[in-house]
Enzyme design. Sequence first.
Site, mmCIF file in Angstrom:
data_model
loop_
_atom_site.group_PDB
_atom_site.id
_atom_site.type_symbol
_atom_site.label_atom_id
_atom_site.label_comp_id
_atom_site.label_asym_id
_atom_site.label_seq_id
_atom_site.Cartn_x
_atom_site.Cartn_y
_atom_site.Cartn_z
ATOM 1 N N SER A 174 1.011 -1.170 -0.177
ATOM 2 C CA SER A 174 0.026 0.079 -0.243
ATOM 3 C C SER A 174 0.835 1.131 0.210
ATOM 4 O O SER A 174 1.845 1.546 -0.792
ATOM 5 C CB SER A 174 -0.833 -0.023 1.043
ATOM 6 O OG SER A 174 -2.024 0.852 1.117
ATOM 7 N N ASP A 211 -5.476 -3.915 -2.036
ATOM 8 C CA ASP A 211 -4.444 -3.645 -1.185
ATOM 9 C C ASP A 211 -3.630 -4.931 -0.293
ATOM 10 O O ASP A 211 -4.412 -5.533 0.317
ATOM 11 C CB ASP A 211 -4.997 -2.907 -0.086
ATOM 12 C CG ASP A 211 -4.070 -1.959 0.922
ATOM 13 O OD1 ASP A 211 -3.240 -2.580 1.271
ATOM 14 O OD2 ASP A 211 -4.162 -0.823 0.778
#
Length: 295
Positions: free
Chosen positions: A47, A161
């Site tokens: 991320s 993510d």
Amino acid sequence: MEIESTQDKKTVSLVLGSGGARGLAHIGVIRWLEANNYDIASISGCSIGALVGGIYAAGKLDDFEQWVRSITRMDMVTLLDLSWGNKGLVKGEKIIRTLVNLVGEKCIEDLPIPFTAVAADVKKEKEIWIQSGCLFDAIRASISLPLIFTPFPYNGVDLIDGGVLNPVPIAPTFGDQTDMTIAVNLGGPVELLIKEPEPLPQDNGDESPMKSTINRFVNRLKRSVKTSGVQDWSVYDIANQAFDAMQSTIARQKLAAYPPDKIIEIPRNACGMLEFDRAEAMIDLGFNKAQAILG
């Protein structure tokens, strides 16, 4: 005067965790390491950790830091290219184009520092380590926060993510021949002394642009499903809090199972997920936390 050589430096495998705008603290951690005789020899991130780590590995952290320090809340709104499908609020193309213009097109295998971006294939419930190919494809896959960003198609698989499965991805560094592994966890314990973020500015009683954007998306979701009739229910707030709690729990488990040599923890209440306009405070926080743990 004795000249410092790279041989005198401690080599580090740096693990940069996920956590939205709190990840700007990663910049401060990197700055402290640079200033204190550490050589970052490899980076693993997911991320925001993949974003900051990838840009550092590409040698463009100075340009990125200068840009992110200048971001305002209105700038963030202009970077949100809304997706009118049902897979996420933002397509992410404008953000990635902006970063490519800032950093340039890069291939991971050409970077001077070994780099791994971690994303998640939720259908198969497994991490995906991206260690080759287009840097910003890897970053875009790794930052695909559920509800906020649409999933990113990568080699025929929709990725989201990496923090969903591993918010602090230490495993890619296991084979490194470095002096130490340092992990930065953005889901650290709440600190009561941290100044709460100021409310978004209001214009004559109207909603701020960011809140208005999110509320339009939430209202569209409400129209597409039957709600219980509860007032002031916010899909975004609930999802944000739930994701933070989930990541914090998973991170503690991962760090307990595979402890790095040093852990730098950024409180999960340091700032909101999308408060990228607080770059200066987050960078300073990362630097100070690194000093407290490593100094």
